[in-house]
Design a protein around this motif. Structure first.
Motif, PDB file in Angstrom:
ATOM      1  N   LYS A   1       0.848  -1.192   0.000  1.00  0.00           N
ATOM      2  CA  LYS A   1       0.000   0.000   0.000  1.00  0.00           C
ATOM      3  C   LYS A   1       0.887   1.247   0.000  1.00  0.00           C
ATOM      4  O   LYS A   1       1.925   1.281   0.681  1.00  0.00           O
ATOM      5  CB  LYS A   1      -0.892   0.042   1.249  1.00  0.00           C
ATOM      6  CG  LYS A   1      -1.772  -1.191   1.446  1.00  0.00           C
ATOM      7  CD  LYS A   1      -2.941  -1.208   0.495  1.00  0.00           C
ATOM      8  CE  LYS A   1      -3.900  -2.330   0.872  1.00  0.00           C
ATOM      9  NZ  LYS A   1      -5.043  -2.401  -0.046  1.00  0.00           N
TER      10      LYS A   1
ATOM     11  N   TRP B   1      -1.726   5.966   1.559  1.00  0.00           N
ATOM     12  CA  TRP B   1      -2.850   5.176   2.072  1.00  0.00           C
ATOM     13  C   TRP B   1      -2.716   4.953   3.567  1.00  0.00           C
ATOM     14  O   TRP B   1      -3.700   5.055   4.310  1.00  0.00           O
ATOM     15  CB  TRP B   1      -2.902   3.830   1.346  1.00  0.00           C
ATOM     16  CG  TRP B   1      -3.959   2.896   1.846  1.00  0.00           C
ATOM     17  CD1 TRP B   1      -5.238   2.790   1.410  1.00  0.00           C
ATOM     18  CD2 TRP B   1      -3.826   1.915   2.895  1.00  0.00           C
ATOM     19  NE1 TRP B   1      -5.918   1.811   2.110  1.00  0.00           N
ATOM     20  CE2 TRP B   1      -5.071   1.260   3.030  1.00  0.00           C
ATOM     21  CE3 TRP B   1      -2.774   1.529   3.723  1.00  0.00           C
ATOM     22  CZ2 TRP B   1      -5.280   0.246   3.969  1.00  0.00           C
ATOM     23  CZ3 TRP B   1      -2.984   0.517   4.660  1.00  0.00           C
ATOM     24  CH2 TRP B   1      -4.223  -0.119   4.777  1.00  0.00           C
ATOM     25  N   HIS B   2      -1.521   4.662   4.052  1.00  0.00           N
ATOM     26  CA  HIS B   2      -1.295   4.424   5.482  1.00  0.00           C
ATOM     27  C   HIS B   2      -1.650   5.676   6.291  1.00  0.00           C
ATOM     28  O   HIS B   2      -2.264   5.584   7.364  1.00  0.00           O
ATOM     29  CB  HIS B   2       0.165   4.035   5.731  1.00  0.00           C
ATOM     30  CG  HIS B   2       0.518   2.682   5.222  1.00  0.00           C
ATOM     31  ND1 HIS B   2       0.478   1.544   6.007  1.00  0.00           N
ATOM     32  CD2 HIS B   2       0.917   2.255   4.001  1.00  0.00           C
ATOM     33  CE1 HIS B   2       0.839   0.494   5.301  1.00  0.00           C
ATOM     34  NE2 HIS B   2       1.116   0.897   4.071  1.00  0.00           N
TER      35      HIS B   2
ATOM     36  N   LYS C   1      -5.442   6.153   6.248  1.00  0.00           N
ATOM     37  CA  LYS C   1      -6.098   5.136   7.057  1.00  0.00           C
ATOM     38  C   LYS C   1      -6.086   5.531   8.532  1.00  0.00           C
ATOM     39  O   LYS C   1      -7.068   5.313   9.254  1.00  0.00           O
ATOM     40  CB  LYS C   1      -5.391   3.793   6.853  1.00  0.00           C
ATOM     41  CG  LYS C   1      -6.177   2.590   7.333  1.00  0.00           C
ATOM     42  CD  LYS C   1      -7.371   2.291   6.455  1.00  0.00           C
ATOM     43  CE  LYS C   1      -8.046   0.987   6.845  1.00  0.00           C
ATOM     44  NZ  LYS C   1      -9.259   0.728   6.034  1.00  0.00           N
TER      45      LYS C   1
ATOM     46  N   SER D   1      -8.671   8.286   9.036  1.00  0.00           N
ATOM     47  CA  SER D   1     -10.043   7.791   8.923  1.00  0.00           C
ATOM     48  C   SER D   1     -10.477   7.046  10.171  1.00  0.00           C
ATOM     49  O   SER D   1     -11.680   6.945  10.454  1.00  0.00           O
ATOM     50  CB  SER D   1     -10.184   6.891   7.691  1.00  0.00           C
ATOM     51  OG  SER D   1      -9.457   5.690   7.828  1.00  0.00           O
ATOM     52  N   LYS D   2      -9.521   6.536  10.936  1.00  0.00           N
ATOM     53  CA  LYS D   2      -9.846   5.894  12.209  1.00  0.00           C
ATOM     54  C   LYS D   2     -10.567   6.859  13.144  1.00  0.00           C
ATOM     55  O   LYS D   2     -11.371   6.449  13.993  1.00  0.00           O
ATOM     56  CB  LYS D   2      -8.550   5.391  12.864  1.00  0.00           C
ATOM     57  CG  LYS D   2      -8.713   4.846  14.275  1.00  0.00           C
ATOM     58  CD  LYS D   2      -7.368   4.480  14.864  1.00  0.00           C
ATOM     59  CE  LYS D   2      -7.497   4.054  16.330  1.00  0.00           C
ATOM     60  NZ  LYS D   2      -6.186   3.728  16.935  1.00  0.00           N
TER      61      LYS D   2
ATOM     62  N   ASN E   1     -12.515  11.643   6.968  1.00  0.00           N
ATOM     63  CA  ASN E   1     -12.566  10.905   5.709  1.00  0.00           C
ATOM     64  C   ASN E   1     -12.549  11.792   4.468  1.00  0.00           C
ATOM     65  O   ASN E   1     -12.727  11.288   3.353  1.00  0.00           O
ATOM     66  CB  ASN E   1     -13.819  10.026   5.675  1.00  0.00           C
ATOM     67  CG  ASN E   1     -13.792   8.959   6.756  1.00  0.00           C
ATOM     68  OD1 ASN E   1     -12.777   8.340   7.005  1.00  0.00           O
ATOM     69  ND2 ASN E   1     -14.940   8.760   7.402  1.00  0.00           N
TER      70      ASN E   1
ATOM     71  N   GLU F   1     -12.797   2.314   0.346  1.00  0.00           N
ATOM     72  CA  GLU F   1     -12.767   3.114   1.573  1.00  0.00           C
ATOM     73  C   GLU F   1     -13.837   4.198   1.476  1.00  0.00           C
ATOM     74  O   GLU F   1     -14.172   4.656   0.375  1.00  0.00           O
ATOM     75  CB  GLU F   1     -11.393   3.775   1.759  1.00  0.00           C
ATOM     76  CG  GLU F   1     -10.220   2.823   1.831  1.00  0.00           C
ATOM     77  CD  GLU F   1     -10.129   2.063   3.147  1.00  0.00           C
ATOM     78  OE1 GLU F   1     -10.911   2.371   4.064  1.00  0.00           O
ATOM     79  OE2 GLU F   1      -9.275   1.171   3.250  1.00  0.00           O
TER      80      GLU F   1
ATOM     81  N   TRP G   1     -13.944   7.321   1.635  1.00  0.00           N
ATOM     82  CA  TRP G   1     -13.154   8.547   1.566  1.00  0.00           C
ATOM     83  C   TRP G   1     -13.622   9.430   0.413  1.00  0.00           C
ATOM     84  O   TRP G   1     -14.017   8.937  -0.644  1.00  0.00           O
ATOM     85  CB  TRP G   1     -11.670   8.239   1.356  1.00  0.00           C
ATOM     86  CG  TRP G   1     -11.019   7.452   2.452  1.00  0.00           C
ATOM     87  CD1 TRP G   1     -11.505   7.221   3.710  1.00  0.00           C
ATOM     88  CD2 TRP G   1      -9.764   6.774   2.377  1.00  0.00           C
ATOM     89  NE1 TRP G   1     -10.624   6.467   4.427  1.00  0.00           N
ATOM     90  CE2 TRP G   1      -9.543   6.162   3.641  1.00  0.00           C
ATOM     91  CE3 TRP G   1      -8.803   6.615   1.387  1.00  0.00           C
ATOM     92  CZ2 TRP G   1      -8.402   5.423   3.922  1.00  0.00           C
ATOM     93  CZ3 TRP G   1      -7.664   5.881   1.653  1.00  0.00           C
ATOM     94  CH2 TRP G   1      -7.462   5.291   2.917  1.00  0.00           C
TER      95      TRP G   1
ATOM     96  N   ILE H   1      -1.436   1.854  12.484  1.00  0.00           N
ATOM     97  CA  ILE H   1      -2.712   1.269  12.066  1.00  0.00           C
ATOM     98  C   ILE H   1      -3.351   0.608  13.277  1.00  0.00           C
ATOM     99  O   ILE H   1      -2.784  -0.347  13.831  1.00  0.00           O
ATOM    100  CB  ILE H   1      -2.521   0.249  10.937  1.00  0.00           C
ATOM    101  CG1 ILE H   1      -1.977   0.948   9.697  1.00  0.00           C
ATOM    102  CG2 ILE H   1      -3.848  -0.438  10.635  1.00  0.00           C
ATOM    103  CD1 ILE H   1      -2.905   1.942   9.044  1.00  0.00           C
TER     104      ILE H   1
END
Length: 255
Positions: free
Chosen positions: A31, A35-36, A39, A42-43, A47, A91, A93, A255
């Motif tokens: 990835k 993206w990391h 992510k 988004s936690k 978003n 996702e 997003w 993550i």
């Protein structure tokens, strides 16, 4: 709330297998670094992203344009040029990719996305930093301090410019001075919460640290949030190897 990601620097020299790509597109565990980062945001329910691209920005655009296919299994019928998608994954997003130029400063890149900022608050981060920062606590600090900007700080782990804190823990930028290393040293963690009121200060070709943060600190309008956990800027091949090893071992803290 929108999150702007500064992803417009020159090409990465960290990945020997794929030269000529922006650093945020270097892969960790299959990835992109970008993206990391997304992510992690988004936690916390963040978003909506604005990616400030520059070098090979089309690579970033293509990634998100074909994101649905990248994330899913597919069958391609070459005779009819049709695609069947299996195990559909995506996702939640909303991603805007903006070409902010090849040689723009970080301050210029943020000034170019003003029209995309529709709320009073927005966040900014860099496209090469990983952390397990509590973003809710960062936002709480911003609301509590009631200043135009809040900057996250972390312990040194790569970038060596320490922050000039006074005896009250307030940042006092005075130019390009250096701060001797010490046990209480903190550095800019490259993650910010900004009010829209900062845009008039983004004039000229200046990095955020050399213009905006200087002005805000002089006006006592810059709050700080101390992050005590994991933070790393992926600057060297060693940084990249360390991040990949943590991911492969299932212990990636971001993550």
């Amino acid at each position: 709330m929108k999150v702007a990601i500064l992803a417009g620097g020159m090409q990465s020299t960290l990945n020997e297998e794929r030269e000529g790509i922006p650093k945020p597109m270097i892969q960790i565990g299959g990835k992109p670094l970008l993206w990391h980062i997304m992510k992690h945001f988004s936690k916390y329910g963040l978003n909506e992203f604005i990616v400030c691209g520059g070098y090979h920005v089309d690579t970033i655009k293509e990634y998100f344009h074909d994101f649905y296919i990248y994330e899913s299994d597919i069958t391609v019928d070459l005779a009819t040029n049709t695609i069947q998608i299996h195990k559909k994954k995506t996702e939640d997003w909303l991603v805007t990719v903006v070409d902010t130029g090849l040689f723009s400063s970080t301050g210029q890149r943020i000034s170019m996305i003003q029209d995309f900022i529709t709320e009073d608050l927005f966040m900014v981060t860099y496209g090469d930093c990983l952390s397990d920062m509590d973003l809710s606590a960062l936002l709480e600090t911003h609301h509590r301090e009631q200043r135009a900007a809040t900057m996250a700080m972390a312990k040194p782990s790569g970038r060596s410019r320490l922050l000039p804190l006074d005896e009250n823990g307030i940042i006092r930028y005075r130019g390009n001075e250096t701060v001797p290393p010490n046990d209480n040293a903190w550095i800019n963690a490259d993650c910010f919460v900004f009010n829209k009121s900062i845009f008039p200060y983004l004039q000229g070709n200046y990095a955020l640290e050399k213009q905006l943060l200087v002005i805000l600190s002089e006006k006592n309008n810059l709050a700080v949030y101390r992050h005590h956990g994991y933070w790393s800027a992926i600057e060297t091949k060693r940084d990249l190897v360390d991040a990949r090893n943590m991911w492969n071992a299932g212990i990636a803290p971001w993550i």
